[in-house]
Design an enzyme around this catalytic site. Structure first.
Site, short mmCIF file in Angstrom:
data_model
loop_
_atom_site.label_atom_id
_atom_site.label_comp_id
_atom_site.label_asym_id
_atom_site.label_seq_id
_atom_site.Cartn_x
_atom_site.Cartn_y
_atom_site.Cartn_z
N TYR A 13 29.03 9.29 -41.99
CA TYR A 13 29.19 10.57 -42.68
C TYR A 13 27.99 11.46 -42.40
O TYR A 13 26.97 11.02 -41.85
CB TYR A 13 29.41 10.40 -44.18
CG TYR A 13 28.56 9.36 -44.88
CD1 TYR A 13 27.21 9.60 -45.16
CD2 TYR A 13 29.10 8.15 -45.30
CE1 TYR A 13 26.44 8.66 -45.83
CE2 TYR A 13 28.33 7.19 -45.95
CZ TYR A 13 27.00 7.46 -46.22
OH TYR A 13 26.24 6.52 -46.87
N SER B 172 25.99 -2.49 -46.65
CA SER B 172 27.27 -2.90 -46.10
C SER B 172 27.85 -1.86 -45.16
O SER B 172 28.56 -2.20 -44.20
CB SER B 172 28.26 -3.19 -47.23
OG SER B 172 29.53 -3.48 -46.72
N GLU B 173 27.56 -0.59 -45.41
CA GLU B 173 28.05 0.46 -44.51
C GLU B 173 27.52 0.25 -43.10
O GLU B 173 28.23 0.52 -42.12
CB GLU B 173 27.65 1.83 -45.05
CG GLU B 173 28.37 2.18 -46.34
CD GLU B 173 27.93 3.51 -46.94
OE1 GLU B 173 28.69 4.06 -47.76
OE2 GLU B 173 26.83 3.99 -46.59
N HIS B 174 26.28 -0.22 -42.97
CA HIS B 174 25.73 -0.52 -41.65
C HIS B 174 26.28 -1.85 -41.12
O HIS B 174 26.63 -1.96 -39.94
CB HIS B 174 24.21 -0.59 -41.72
CG HIS B 174 23.54 0.73 -41.88
ND1 HIS B 174 23.59 1.72 -40.93
CD2 HIS B 174 22.80 1.24 -42.91
CE1 HIS B 174 22.91 2.78 -41.35
NE2 HIS B 174 22.42 2.51 -42.54
#
Length: 484
Positions: A87, A209-211
């Site tokens: 994003y 967790s996004e990574h």
């Protein structure tokens, strides 16, 4: 043996499938005319415009797929697409930066943001890996019959060493020296309705967790998940009774015996409540306990738009951060007032899914964190806030936005409260320390045999994959207690 599920949200539907695979007969009671709970679509009524009404960001894809497979949902029913970059952030001074899943790319971005940013990020990722692995196993993969089972010596040592009891923003400040980066790595508590200043750093597993796992998109919208679960339920023989509110849950001598719905008494061997947990107390007949006042999650002012143009350069997800972001958070979670200059989120699904709107058109969704208070002036100050947000979004990312609007719908905390969400909060009870882990309602929440609970307000907490994990934990407990 027979089980009843009160509420056809994601937690209820997954629980129904898991219990059906154990051999139980399962009836699902849903007060609305559709399944899905927070998962659904907002539509213009003509078929021209449709967009997800609630969650939009898909995390932990492997967990989601594993539980769907365990529940018997065919993998082809849900098509996931990876979103990268993750994003963009936009600021009032016209500056912007992008969050990437790729660690090397993110290091370069953060080093460009300030000298030493890359090393700060590497240290953050090293520490978060241990936090995530321990936290998932110790806190998200088990239930806690009491506080003592949660506050074990091992867990206490972990919380002390990791400082995971601190608020996410204060915890993140120990890693990043730039305030904007600190905000960018702590605002994810808002995904589950928590304040970056108060939600424990254990929830820092979300930005990590996004990574590690990425951000994904369900082709066709997150609402497709509810449709897939409904189809699987009907194929497996689960009975779904729409527009059928449950009037009371019958308890006798410390044991749940069944429920009343549509004026009829029904006996069941197990009853599962899948709604905002604080409302369960009002349904119990034959059980009284001291009422507890839970802290609600944040509310949301949600704006849905159908537009007669597209913005080819805009990504799927973007955050517009105020230059007074933390002050906005204090307005939402402390002062209980509507901010004049809020931070907000925008969802642009046509960037990932060309079929999300007709050619040359698009749909947009804006989410503005606001207090969970249906009594605020949503008809006056709320409308003014929406207009200011659209004006700012137009100036920073979506030129010509307001002129292109052909459909507009707004949902407020007042609407949320009327639909049954606790005190108008959009995410159940808040993820504060006193309502997390062993202090949160559990899947077996009361000393009442054969009465259970699942959903965003129940451990392990909010977020679609985590609610599904709660359903999995619940299914295992019911199997053990009923001997199925």
């Amino acid at each position: 043996m027979k089980a009843a599920i009160i509420g056809a949200g994601v937690g209820g539907l997954v629980t129904a499938l898991l219990l059906r695979r154990q051999g139980l007969e399962v009836d699902v009671y849903e007060k609305e005319a559709r399944v899905g709970g927070r998962l659904g679509y907002e539509e213009d009524g003509t078929g021209r415009f449709r967009i997800d009404q609630g969650p939009t960001i898909v995390l932990l894809p492997d967990l989601l797929r594993d539980i769907l497979a365990e529940a018997g949902v065919p993998p082809e029913d849900i098509e996931l697409e990876r979103i990268d970059p993750l994003y963009d952030f936009y600021y009032p001074d016209d500056s912007r930066w992008t969050k990437w899943q790729d660690a090397g790319q993110q290091e370069r971005v953060l080093e460009a943001a300030y000298p030493g940013g890359a090393e700060d990020f590497r240290r953050y990722m090293r520490d978060m890996e241990g936090l995530f692995d321990y936290g998932f196993e110790a806190f998200l993969s088990r239930t806690f019959p009491g506080a003592r089972s949660f506050l074990t010596p091992a867990n206490l040592r972990f919380l002390y060493r990791s400082r995971a009891w601190r608020g996410m923003h204060p915890w993140t400040s120990a890693y990043f020296r730039d305030e904007r980066i600190r905000e960018a790595y702590s605002l994810q508590s808002l995904y589950i309705g928590g304040s970056p200043l108060q939600a424990p750093a254990l929830y820092g597993l979300i930005p990590y967790s996004e990574h590690k796992h990425g951000i994904w998109y369900v082709r066709g919208g997150y609402g497709r998940l509810a449709e897939a679960l409904e189809r699987a339920c009907r194929r497996s023989g689960v009975q779904i009774r729409l527009s059928t509110p449950v009037e009371r849950v019958r308890v006798r001598d410390g044991r749940c015996e069944g429920l009343s719905a549509g004026g009829e008494e029904q006996a069941y061997d197990a009853v599962v409540y899948n709604g905002d947990y604080p409302a369960l107390a009002g349904l119990l007949d034959g059980w009284r306990s001291r009422p507890k006042r839970w802290i609600p999650s944040s509310g949301c002012l949600l704006v849905y738009l159908g537009l007669e143009r597209r913005w080819e350069e805009a990504g799927v997800h973007q955050f517009f951060l105020s230059d007074r972001h933390l002050d906005h958070m204090k307005d939402v979670f402390g002062r209980g007032r509507i901010s004049r200059t809020p931070s907000f989120y925008a969802f642009n699904p046509v960037a990932a899914d060309d079929g999300a709107a007709r050619p040359g058109e698009s749909v947009l969704y804006f989410l503005i964190p606001v207090p969970a208070d249906e009594r605020l002036d949503w008809d006056g100050a709320g409308v003014e806030l929406v207009d200011r947000v659209l004006e700012r979004a137009e100036a920073l990312r979506f030129p010509g936005l307001r002129e292109a609007i052909r459909w507009r719908s707004v949902r407020t905390p007042r609407d949320a409260a009327r639909s049954g969400l606790y005190r108008g909060g959009s995410f159940g009870i808040a993820p504060v320390l006193s309502q997390s882990g062993g202090f949160r309602p559990q899947v077996k929440p009361l000393p009442v045999e054969r009465l259970y609970a699942v959903g965003a307000s129940v451990h392990p907490g909010g977020g679609i994959p985590i609610v599904m994990q709660g359903a999995r934990l619940l299914g295992r407990i019911i199997a053990k207690e009923l001997g199925t």
